[in-house]
Design a protein around this motif. Structure first.
Motif, short mmCIF file in Angstrom:
data_model
loop_
_atom_site.label_atom_id
_atom_site.label_comp_id
_atom_site.label_asym_id
_atom_site.label_seq_id
_atom_site.Cartn_x
_atom_site.Cartn_y
_atom_site.Cartn_z
N ASP A 73 4.00 5.22 6.89
CA ASP A 73 4.81 4.03 6.66
C ASP A 73 4.82 3.21 7.94
N ARG A 74 4.22 2.04 7.87
CA ARG A 74 4.16 1.14 9.02
C ARG A 74 5.04 -0.06 8.73
N ASP A 75 6.34 0.11 8.92
CA ASP A 75 7.32 -0.95 8.69
C ASP A 75 7.21 -1.53 7.29
N GLY A 76 7.19 -0.66 6.30
CA GLY A 76 7.17 -1.10 4.91
C GLY A 76 5.78 -1.28 4.33
N VAL A 77 4.76 -1.12 5.14
CA VAL A 77 3.38 -1.15 4.66
C VAL A 77 2.89 0.29 4.68
N ARG A 81 4.88 -0.66 -5.24
CA ARG A 81 5.20 -2.02 -5.70
C ARG A 81 6.68 -2.13 -6.06
N ASP A 82 7.17 -1.18 -6.86
CA ASP A 82 8.56 -1.21 -7.31
C ASP A 82 9.55 -1.09 -6.15
N SER A 83 9.11 -0.48 -5.05
CA SER A 83 9.96 -0.30 -3.87
C SER A 83 9.83 -1.45 -2.87
N GLY A 84 8.99 -2.44 -3.20
CA GLY A 84 8.82 -3.59 -2.32
C GLY A 84 7.85 -3.37 -1.18
N HIS A 85 7.02 -2.33 -1.27
CA HIS A 85 6.03 -2.05 -0.24
C HIS A 85 4.68 -2.64 -0.62
N THR A 86 3.85 -2.83 0.39
CA THR A 86 2.44 -3.10 0.16
C THR A 86 1.67 -1.90 0.71
N VAL A 87 0.37 -1.87 0.40
CA VAL A 87 -0.44 -0.70 0.70
C VAL A 87 -1.71 -1.09 1.44
N ILE A 88 -2.02 -0.32 2.47
CA ILE A 88 -3.34 -0.36 3.11
C ILE A 88 -4.11 0.81 2.52
N PRO A 89 -5.12 0.54 1.68
CA PRO A 89 -5.85 1.63 1.03
C PRO A 89 -6.97 2.18 1.92
N THR A 90 -6.60 2.88 2.98
CA THR A 90 -7.60 3.46 3.88
C THR A 90 -8.44 4.51 3.16
N HIS A 116 -9.05 -2.05 -10.74
CA HIS A 116 -7.85 -2.38 -11.52
C HIS A 116 -7.17 -3.59 -10.87
N PRO A 117 -7.65 -4.80 -11.20
CA PRO A 117 -7.12 -6.00 -10.54
C PRO A 117 -5.62 -6.21 -10.72
N ASP A 118 -5.02 -5.55 -11.70
CA ASP A 118 -3.57 -5.66 -11.87
C ASP A 118 -2.80 -5.02 -10.72
N PHE A 119 -3.50 -4.29 -9.85
CA PHE A 119 -2.86 -3.70 -8.67
C PHE A 119 -3.25 -4.44 -7.39
N ALA A 120 -3.98 -5.54 -7.50
CA ALA A 120 -4.43 -6.28 -6.31
C ALA A 120 -3.25 -6.79 -5.48
N ASP A 121 -2.13 -7.10 -6.12
CA ASP A 121 -0.97 -7.61 -5.40
C ASP A 121 -0.33 -6.57 -4.47
N VAL A 122 -0.65 -5.32 -4.66
CA VAL A 122 -0.06 -4.26 -3.84
C VAL A 122 -0.81 -4.12 -2.50
N ARG A 123 -2.05 -4.56 -2.48
CA ARG A 123 -2.87 -4.45 -1.25
C ARG A 123 -2.30 -5.34 -0.16
#
Length: 94
Positions: A32-36, A66-75, A86-93
């Motif tokens: 967890d990097r400050d919410g990311v 997403r539901d927790s307000g985080h974004t994701v770095i998909p390393t 799954h482009p419906d998850f693009a907003d999480v990146r």
């Protein structure tokens, strides 16, 4: 083998988990990097392979983030691939 499959966010261990019955079948480790959330590793135990558990776990983790307000770095390449497919998850990146 039980078909009782559950998913959970184990924040104290900085990971998402999938269980088959009472057995830990797979994890996604993150930092967890400050919410990311840097999701850097996905693993499913060999005896549970081929059942789609990794995909199910990734979908759960991304939805929870997403539901927790985080974004994701998909390393982790598996997670990056999932988001690409799954482009419906693009907003999480992040």
């Amino acid at each position: 083998m039980a078909d009782d499959i559950t998913t959970a966010h184990n924040a104290s261990e900085s990971r998402y988990e999938i269980h088959v019955g009472d057995e830990l079948a797979g994890v996604i480790d993150y930092r967890d990097r400050d919410g990311v959330l840097d999701m850097y590793h996905t693993g499913v135990e060999k005896q549970f392979g081929g059942r789609g558990l990794g995909t199910r776990l990734v979908e759960f983790a991304l939805t929870d983030a997403r539901d927790s307000g985080h974004t994701v770095i998909p390393t982790c390449p598996f997670i990056a691939s999932f988001i690409d497919e799954h482009p419906d998850f693009a907003d999480v990146r992040a």
